[in-house]
Design an enzyme around this catalytic site. Structure first.
Site, PDB file in Angstrom:
ATOM      1  N   ASP A  91     -11.840   7.762   6.849  1.00 54.03           N
ATOM      2  CA  ASP A  91     -10.587   8.511   6.860  1.00 54.03           C
ATOM      3  C   ASP A  91     -10.908   9.994   6.834  1.00 54.03           C
ATOM      4  O   ASP A  91     -11.213  10.529   5.769  1.00 54.03           O
ATOM      5  CB  ASP A  91      -9.739   8.116   5.652  1.00 54.03           C
ATOM      6  N   TYR A 148       0.846  -1.206   0.000  1.00 51.21           N
ATOM      7  CA  TYR A 148       0.000   0.000   0.000  1.00 51.21           C
ATOM      8  C   TYR A 148       0.876   1.250   0.000  1.00 51.21           C
ATOM      9  O   TYR A 148       0.690   2.152  -0.819  1.00 51.21           O
ATOM     10  CB  TYR A 148      -0.881  -0.056   1.244  1.00 51.21           C
TER      11      TYR A 148
END
Lengths: 120, 120
Positions: free
Chosen positions: B38, B14
């Site tokens: 997020d 990632y």
């Protein structure tokens, strides 16, 4: 919901009190019916008596905590920290996420560390 | 449940793919119906199209990720990492927790950062 400042201060108090062997201050950060999953994937413990036993044993085992990076807050009810646990003969690298109740007490702690996060 | 090695490798991929601007690899780590919160406390986004848009915008904004400490696994379905996000003119310190499905894809991402975790 508690402020991000409150949550981050609680995590700093957690580290400082743990390292001072002050179990009462550490466990006093928790709500009476709080849940601890340490490590994530193992059975949870619940409630004040179990939590007091957990920290009494951890402190008696000589564990010391060192933050790896600044404590993080959130825009919600959680704060998190990456830290290293040094126990005689063993080092564990963990990330704890604490979830807070409306009264500012920790209602849940999740400790992220796995078999690959231990050095002996 | 995926292995702790798989989960930690996924988080490393990632970071590396994000920094390379490789949105397809980043989003390919996620399940089709994955959920991203997020930061924690803000509305979630769900599903592949929204996730692709989220990372396309993040990469286009020039964000770069630097790990603050080694990635943590768990004994369960989660892995976590503390890292710093540098965007032109801004630095954010975050801890992400990724939850994995049985097929090894990320089904949930929670990013812990608050108003006090930003420097401008």
């Amino acid at each position: 919901m508690p402020s991000h400042e409150h949550m981050k201060q609680a995590l700093q108090t957690y580290v400082d009190a743990f390292n001072a062997g002050d179990v009462a201050t550490v466990t006093g950060l928790y709500a009476d019916d709080a849940v601890i999953e340490d490590p994530v994937g193992h059975p949870q413990i619940t409630g004040r008596a179990a939590i007091e036993e957990f920290y009494t044993n951890a402190v008696a085992g000589g564990a010391k905590l060192t933050l790896d990076a600044p404590i993080r807050g959130s825009h919600g009810d959680r704060a998190a920290m990456a830290f290293t646990i040094d126990v005689p003969g063993m080092r564990i690298r963990a990330i704890d996420v604490m979830t807070f109740g409306a009264d500012g007490k920790i209602i849940r702690m999740d400790a992220h560390w796995g078999p690959g996060d231990i050095e002996t």
